[in-house]
Design a protein around this motif. Sequence first.
Motif, mmCIF file in Angstrom:
data_model
loop_
_atom_site.group_PDB
_atom_site.id
_atom_site.type_symbol
_atom_site.label_atom_id
_atom_site.label_comp_id
_atom_site.label_asym_id
_atom_site.label_seq_id
_atom_site.Cartn_x
_atom_site.Cartn_y
_atom_site.Cartn_z
ATOM 1 N N GLY A 1 3.893 8.785 5.610
ATOM 2 C CA GLY A 1 4.106 9.708 6.716
ATOM 3 C C GLY A 1 2.901 9.817 7.631
ATOM 4 N N THR A 2 1.711 9.961 7.056
ATOM 5 C CA THR A 2 0.514 10.060 7.891
ATOM 6 C C THR A 2 0.207 8.732 8.582
ATOM 7 O OG1 THR A 2 -0.853 9.596 5.937
ATOM 8 C CG2 THR A 2 -0.530 11.904 6.546
ATOM 9 N N ALA A 3 0.536 7.629 7.939
ATOM 10 C CA ALA A 3 0.359 6.321 8.574
ATOM 11 C C ALA A 3 1.285 6.180 9.780
ATOM 12 C CB ALA A 3 0.622 5.204 7.570
ATOM 13 N N LEU A 4 2.526 6.661 9.651
ATOM 14 C CA LEU A 4 3.456 6.645 10.780
ATOM 15 C C LEU A 4 2.910 7.455 11.950
ATOM 16 C CD1 LEU A 4 7.067 7.043 9.296
ATOM 17 C CD2 LEU A 4 6.166 5.090 10.578
ATOM 18 N N ARG B 1 0.820 -1.210 0.000
ATOM 19 C CA ARG B 1 0.000 0.000 0.000
ATOM 20 C C ARG B 1 0.856 1.263 0.000
ATOM 21 N NH1 ARG B 1 -5.258 1.488 1.354
ATOM 22 N NH2 ARG B 1 -5.514 3.535 2.340
ATOM 23 N N PHE B 2 1.940 1.237 0.809
ATOM 24 C CA PHE B 2 2.760 2.442 0.946
ATOM 25 C C PHE B 2 4.082 2.350 0.175
ATOM 26 C CE2 PHE B 2 0.216 2.207 4.932
ATOM 27 C CZ PHE B 2 -0.559 3.340 4.714
ATOM 28 N N HIS B 3 4.288 1.240 -0.538
ATOM 29 C CA HIS B 3 5.458 1.067 -1.408
ATOM 30 C C HIS B 3 6.766 1.249 -0.624
ATOM 31 C CE1 HIS B 3 2.491 1.252 -4.588
ATOM 32 N NE2 HIS B 3 2.138 2.468 -4.196
ATOM 33 N N VAL B 4 6.932 0.425 0.434
ATOM 34 C CA VAL B 4 8.108 0.542 1.296
ATOM 35 C C VAL B 4 8.826 -0.799 1.379
ATOM 36 C CG1 VAL B 4 7.179 2.454 2.641
ATOM 37 C CG2 VAL B 4 6.688 0.106 3.361
ATOM 38 N N ALA C 1 11.675 0.209 6.186
ATOM 39 C CA ALA C 1 10.606 1.191 6.344
ATOM 40 C C ALA C 1 9.364 0.561 6.962
ATOM 41 C CB ALA C 1 10.268 1.813 4.990
ATOM 42 N N LEU C 2 9.083 -0.691 6.597
ATOM 43 C CA LEU C 2 7.940 -1.388 7.180
ATOM 44 C C LEU C 2 8.129 -1.572 8.676
ATOM 45 C CD1 LEU C 2 5.254 -2.884 6.738
ATOM 46 C CD2 LEU C 2 6.592 -4.959 6.255
ATOM 47 N N SER C 3 9.345 -1.938 9.082
ATOM 48 C CA SER C 3 9.605 -2.134 10.509
ATOM 49 C C SER C 3 9.484 -0.830 11.288
ATOM 50 C CB SER C 3 10.994 -2.738 10.715
ATOM 51 O OG SER C 3 12.010 -1.824 10.352
ATOM 52 N N THR C 4 9.641 0.314 10.596
ATOM 53 C CA THR C 4 9.538 1.601 11.266
ATOM 54 C C THR C 4 8.148 1.820 11.844
ATOM 55 O OG1 THR C 4 11.177 2.524 9.746
ATOM 56 C CG2 THR C 4 9.865 4.095 10.988
ATOM 57 N N PHE C 5 7.109 1.276 11.220
ATOM 58 C CA PHE C 5 5.763 1.366 11.773
ATOM 59 C C PHE C 5 5.739 0.843 13.208
ATOM 60 C CE2 PHE C 5 3.962 1.298 7.323
ATOM 61 C CZ PHE C 5 3.291 2.500 7.426
ATOM 62 N N SER C 6 6.191 -0.381 13.378
ATOM 63 C CA SER C 6 6.157 -1.002 14.695
ATOM 64 C C SER C 6 7.190 -0.393 15.631
ATOM 65 C CB SER C 6 6.398 -2.516 14.566
ATOM 66 O OG SER C 6 5.352 -3.125 13.845
ATOM 67 N N ILE C 7 8.356 -0.015 15.087
ATOM 68 C CA ILE C 7 9.389 0.583 15.932
ATOM 69 C C ILE C 7 8.900 1.894 16.532
ATOM 70 C CG2 ILE C 7 11.683 1.657 15.908
ATOM 71 C CD1 ILE C 7 12.404 -0.435 13.723
ATOM 72 N N LEU C 8 8.308 2.746 15.702
ATOM 73 C CA LEU C 8 7.803 4.023 16.197
ATOM 74 C C LEU C 8 6.698 3.807 17.212
ATOM 75 C CD1 LEU C 8 7.751 7.102 16.092
ATOM 76 C CD2 LEU C 8 6.136 6.939 14.179
ATOM 77 N N GLY D 1 -11.400 -4.978 2.551
ATOM 78 C CA GLY D 1 -10.399 -3.994 2.192
ATOM 79 C C GLY D 1 -9.809 -3.249 3.365
ATOM 80 N N TRP D 2 -8.712 -2.552 3.106
ATOM 81 C CA TRP D 2 -7.921 -1.869 4.135
ATOM 82 C C TRP D 2 -8.743 -0.838 4.912
ATOM 83 C CZ3 TRP D 2 -2.543 -2.010 5.349
ATOM 84 C CH2 TRP D 2 -2.088 -0.958 6.157
ATOM 85 N N THR D 3 -9.322 0.117 4.237
ATOM 86 C CA THR D 3 -10.001 1.226 4.911
ATOM 87 C C THR D 3 -11.189 0.755 5.729
ATOM 88 O OG1 THR D 3 -9.314 2.766 3.166
ATOM 89 C CG2 THR D 3 -11.149 3.447 4.579
ATOM 90 N N ALA D 4 -12.022 -0.066 5.151
ATOM 91 C CA ALA D 4 -13.214 -0.539 5.861
ATOM 92 C C ALA D 4 -12.840 -1.387 7.078
ATOM 93 C CB ALA D 4 -14.105 -1.335 4.914
#
Length: 433
Positions: free
Chosen positions: A109-112, A49-52, A56-63, A172-175
Amino acid sequence: MSRGGVSLPGDPPGGRRAVAMWSIGVSVYFVAVIFRTSLGVAGLDAADRFHVNASALSTFSILQLLVYAGMQIPVGLLVDSLGTKRVLAIGAVLFTAGQLGFAFSPSYGTALASRALLGCGDAMTFISVLRLGTRWFPARRGPLVAQLAGLVGMAGNLVSTLVLARLLHGIGWTAAFAGSALAGVVVLVLALSFLKDHPEGYEPAPLPHRGAAYVRKQIAASWREPGTRLGMWVHFTTQFPAMVFLLLWGLPFLVQAQGLSRATAGEMLTLVVLSNMVIGLVYGQVVARHHAARLPLALGTVCATATVWAATLVYPAAHAPMWLLLVLCAVLGACGPASMLGFDFARPANPPERQGTASGITNMGGFVASMTTLFAVGVLLDATGDDYSVAFSCVFVLQALGVSQILRLRGRAARRERERLVASRVETVHVPA
């Protein structure tokens, strides 16, 4: 308080009302864990979805864990000063907003930012639930109540694995993410409408002035106790292997490195959760009856985890056999219950007015280890071309560090706990006329 199953003056009565209040509090924690672990079943989807890449994917959980770990001591102080109802309500608002923001995030960025907000709210739940247990139940029930809280958290993980994963690929993701955020609204209303901090007649003593000097004093006094530090290192050493596996890297490891289908990998993650729930009940009962079993259980879990991980990573064939992967997932299920033992070292080492602060220090340990491992695995995967055997080898480094600290502190913590036990018994026997 109580020791050895004997109630002492000031012990809360427990009973049905205590169960009802604790259930409301733990329901907030349950939803927080669903939101926290939702990325574990959506990791590959998030990468697309975010093309990472992996880092970068691990940054989601790390943050998310960085915010969680950094909030532990402040949240402990807030719980000690504001009470559980207010802190749980604030937490529910924040993690619900984070989950909703993640659903509609148009960019990385907004997802982070949304995951950081979620982590902030999540950080306010578990320590609050622990405090709620000490305010409503006799101290002799402490180990079992804490393990039950961990079990409810793993039930939230199970919902992520079974329900949210299917919603994600169905609607889907959003729903899926926006729909799940409604659960946060429900528990917020429950907490605001019905939750009480303590039974009538068991109000805590008023705290002194809550300035900066008082905050420093609370933190320093908690840290000086060897039991608090031992609890933190037990939590540090035991929790992170399963947390890293469930939170982000388990599904990619099973699919990409072990050749399993997504459906089978999801079932393996479910096994970790189910094993956790069963072992949590066993550990809680054992420690409630045999307090000296805490350290052997913790160290035994670390040894078993390291052994099975090593066997899986160095298996000579391209893929480890299914029986070994099943054993790995079953053993990882013991990590969560073992981490809860850390609170059983910190709890008797601190008076009631420092329980939130001490729990915050303890809880910080496992999440710092998880955050470090999440980052290390992501970097090593990118550096080695997705070599999971090399990437997951960092688990052993952190386990060795944690075990060395546990062995260093165990003697001092045991002596200090014996001194407190003797003092409490003397205080109970020699009641002033």
